[in-house]
Design a protein around this motif. Sequence first.
Motif, PDB file in Angstrom:
ATOM      1  N   GLY A 338      13.866  -1.835  -0.510  1.00 15.79           N
ATOM      2  CA  GLY A 338      14.946  -0.884  -0.257  1.00 15.79           C
ATOM      3  C   GLY A 338      14.468   0.514   0.066  1.00 15.79           C
ATOM      4  O   GLY A 338      15.088   1.511  -0.326  1.00 15.79           O
ATOM      5  N   ILE A 339      13.360   0.616   0.806  1.00 17.99           N
ATOM      6  CA  ILE A 339      12.780   1.926   1.118  1.00 17.99           C
ATOM      7  C   ILE A 339      13.444   2.504   2.366  1.00 17.99           C
ATOM      8  O   ILE A 339      13.258   2.006   3.479  1.00 17.99           O
ATOM      9  N   GLY A 340      14.216   3.558   2.160  1.00 21.99           N
ATOM     10  CA  GLY A 340      14.859   4.242   3.275  1.00 21.99           C
ATOM     11  C   GLY A 340      14.220   5.579   3.598  1.00 21.99           C
ATOM     12  O   GLY A 340      14.385   6.107   4.700  1.00 21.99           O
ATOM     13  N   ARG A 341      13.489   6.148   2.642  1.00 20.69           N
ATOM     14  CA  ARG A 341      12.775   7.424   2.843  1.00 20.69           C
ATOM     15  C   ARG A 341      11.294   7.172   2.573  1.00 20.69           C
ATOM     16  O   ARG A 341      10.914   6.823   1.442  1.00 20.69           O
ATOM     17  N   LEU A 342      10.503   7.343   3.606  1.00 18.91           N
ATOM     18  CA  LEU A 342       9.089   6.992   3.511  1.00 18.91           C
ATOM     19  C   LEU A 342       8.223   8.111   4.080  1.00 18.91           C
ATOM     20  O   LEU A 342       8.403   8.528   5.224  1.00 18.91           O
ATOM     21  N   THR A 343       7.299   8.603   3.276  1.00 14.80           N
ATOM     22  CA  THR A 343       6.272   9.525   3.754  1.00 14.80           C
ATOM     23  C   THR A 343       5.108   8.693   4.268  1.00 14.80           C
ATOM     24  O   THR A 343       4.581   7.848   3.539  1.00 14.80           O
ATOM     25  N   ILE A 344       4.730   8.889   5.521  1.00 12.36           N
ATOM     26  CA  ILE A 344       3.633   8.125   6.110  1.00 12.36           C
ATOM     27  C   ILE A 344       2.450   9.059   6.322  1.00 12.36           C
ATOM     28  O   ILE A 344       2.568  10.085   6.981  1.00 12.36           O
ATOM     29  N   LYS A 345       1.304   8.706   5.764  1.00  5.40           N
ATOM     30  CA  LYS A 345       0.080   9.470   5.925  1.00  5.40           C
ATOM     31  C   LYS A 345      -0.963   8.551   6.542  1.00  5.40           C
ATOM     32  O   LYS A 345      -0.910   7.329   6.334  1.00  5.40           O
ATOM     33  N   ILE A 351      -3.299   5.394  14.128  1.00  2.00           N
ATOM     34  CA  ILE A 351      -1.880   5.132  14.361  1.00  2.00           C
ATOM     35  C   ILE A 351      -1.111   6.442  14.478  1.00  2.00           C
ATOM     36  O   ILE A 351      -1.538   7.483  13.969  1.00  2.00           O
ATOM     37  N   ASP A 352       0.025   6.394  15.113  1.00  2.00           N
ATOM     38  CA  ASP A 352       0.941   7.521  15.216  1.00  2.00           C
ATOM     39  C   ASP A 352       2.032   7.307  14.168  1.00  2.00           C
ATOM     40  O   ASP A 352       2.846   6.387  14.304  1.00  2.00           O
ATOM     41  N   PRO A 353       2.063   8.112  13.090  1.00  2.00           N
ATOM     42  CA  PRO A 353       3.070   7.909  12.041  1.00  2.00           C
ATOM     43  C   PRO A 353       4.501   7.903  12.576  1.00  2.00           C
ATOM     44  O   PRO A 353       5.334   7.135  12.083  1.00  2.00           O
ATOM     45  N   ALA A 354       4.786   8.750  13.559  1.00  8.69           N
ATOM     46  CA  ALA A 354       6.143   8.795  14.105  1.00  8.69           C
ATOM     47  C   ALA A 354       6.495   7.476  14.788  1.00  8.69           C
ATOM     48  O   ALA A 354       7.616   6.964  14.647  1.00  8.69           O
ATOM     49  N   THR A 369       5.633   6.363  -0.532  1.00 10.66           N
ATOM     50  CA  THR A 369       4.620   6.871   0.390  1.00 10.66           C
ATOM     51  C   THR A 369       3.797   5.693   0.881  1.00 10.66           C
ATOM     52  O   THR A 369       3.447   4.799   0.110  1.00 10.66           O
ATOM     53  N   LEU A 370       3.492   5.682   2.169  1.00  7.80           N
ATOM     54  CA  LEU A 370       2.643   4.658   2.761  1.00  7.80           C
ATOM     55  C   LEU A 370       1.433   5.353   3.370  1.00  7.80           C
ATOM     56  O   LEU A 370       1.580   6.226   4.228  1.00  7.80           O
ATOM     57  N   VAL A 371       0.249   4.972   2.934  1.00  9.07           N
ATOM     58  CA  VAL A 371      -0.988   5.580   3.421  1.00  9.07           C
ATOM     59  C   VAL A 371      -1.728   4.569   4.280  1.00  9.07           C
ATOM     60  O   VAL A 371      -2.183   3.532   3.779  1.00  9.07           O
ATOM     61  N   ALA A 372      -1.813   4.838   5.562  1.00  4.61           N
ATOM     62  CA  ALA A 372      -2.560   3.987   6.487  1.00  4.61           C
ATOM     63  C   ALA A 372      -3.995   4.491   6.548  1.00  4.61           C
ATOM     64  O   ALA A 372      -4.244   5.649   6.879  1.00  4.61           O
ATOM     65  N   VAL A 380      -5.711  -0.910   6.414  1.00  4.02           N
ATOM     66  CA  VAL A 380      -4.755  -1.291   5.377  1.00  4.02           C
ATOM     67  C   VAL A 380      -3.641  -0.259   5.275  1.00  4.02           C
ATOM     68  O   VAL A 380      -3.758   0.873   5.769  1.00  4.02           O
ATOM     69  N   ALA A 381      -2.554  -0.667   4.624  1.00  2.00           N
ATOM     70  CA  ALA A 381      -1.459   0.238   4.290  1.00  2.00           C
ATOM     71  C   ALA A 381      -1.332   0.234   2.775  1.00  2.00           C
ATOM     72  O   ALA A 381      -1.098  -0.825   2.168  1.00  2.00           O
ATOM     73  N   ILE A 382      -1.509   1.395   2.168  1.00  2.00           N
ATOM     74  CA  ILE A 382      -1.429   1.502   0.707  1.00  2.00           C
ATOM     75  C   ILE A 382      -0.032   1.995   0.338  1.00  2.00           C
ATOM     76  O   ILE A 382       0.369   3.098   0.708  1.00  2.00           O
ATOM     77  N   TYR A 383       0.687   1.157  -0.363  1.00  2.00           N
ATOM     78  CA  TYR A 383       2.049   1.467  -0.807  1.00  2.00           C
ATOM     79  C   TYR A 383       1.934   2.162  -2.162  1.00  2.00           C
ATOM     80  O   TYR A 383       1.351   1.615  -3.106  1.00  2.00           O
TER      81      TYR A 383
END
Length: 396
Positions: A338-345, A351-354, A369-372, A380-383
């Motif tokens: 149910g993640i609707g607000r995500l900070t992508i780093k 990758i282009d976060p946008a 927060t998702l860290v690529a 990897v993507a760290i949740y």
Amino acid sequence: MRRVDTSLLEALRADDDLQRRAEKALREDGGRAPLTLRKAGVDPAMAAAALTLADLRVHARGKFGERAERLYFTRAGLEQATRWVVARRRAARFARSAGEVTDLCCGLGTEALAFAEAGLRVEAVDMSEETAAYARANAEAAGVSVEVRVGDALQAPLLEAAFADPARRSGAGRNFNPAAYSPPLDRLLEHLAGARFAAVKLGPGVGHEWIPEGAEAEWVSVDRDVVEACLWLGEAAEVRRRASVCKAGEWHELTGEGEEKAVVGEVAAYLYEPDGAVIRAGLVAELAERLEAHTANETIAYLYGDELKESPFARAWKVEEVWPLHPKKLRSLLAERGIGRLTIKQRGTGIDPAELRKQLKLKGPNEATLVATRVGEAHVAIYCHATSRREASGTP
């Protein structure tokens, strides 16, 4: 030398009432402020000058606080001016070792004000007659004594201490190559060798190849914004590398050689993102030792530790899961939570976060927060989740 007309500046300095009226018109009337002043009989050129000053003072508050209300600015000068909290700290360091300082490329004179308020005798030099006039006006407005003269920074005689802030902009925009500074950094360093105690302010992106042997290179951040680098020369050099971090008005320093490498390991319970000043200074390994942490790829500045350790030099997140960096799979996993607000780093993945955000089609009441990044060579993507409400909001 061509005579520069500073009559508008002098007229503004003599008319406090017009300054106040311009500030009021800008605040209350916005885009109609010029018409307001012209209807009141103000000369169009004076109205434009007063409104420009009022606008620049508003923008200057972020750097100078309340003192911006009595200083005089140009747009280019404000762009390069040092934040007051940084200038005051630097002036204190000068004052501990010297009684007088030559301020080369003084600009609007704001750094000279900090030197003078710290008790130093100040001789300020700038190539531009107009800029020197602003420096004199600011010294008078601040109630301090600064001798300002027009001259070539490379020819100016130096007192026992010297500071320089070479221009990093030209007609083509910002110069990232120190050889294109005005004056060029290499020639300026040769001249500063004539002072016992010296420093030169640089853009924060300066390459380490520009650091002279025996100099101290400092990177400075204020509330997570890396604002400058500074080379300390001669007797001013104390260490090889320094990261100076101002957080909520309090200064913290991390020093080291800048050549160490952090231990490499696996993702752990907490992820740390070092402050930009630490990264640029090459002090990630020194920070890792303080945090009892390690990296998962020696070329990437994220750190990982088993225990949460608070530090002014890094932000921290609690690692929940580690996933492959596959957008379609990530979309499904985030939807399940149910993640609707995500900070992508991201670091090290390209990758282009946008663009990734568009592919994820986020929807739901929760945030994370998702860290690529890379663990070894794997993408990897760290949740993870912020360790505090402040981190979650992304505020300093």
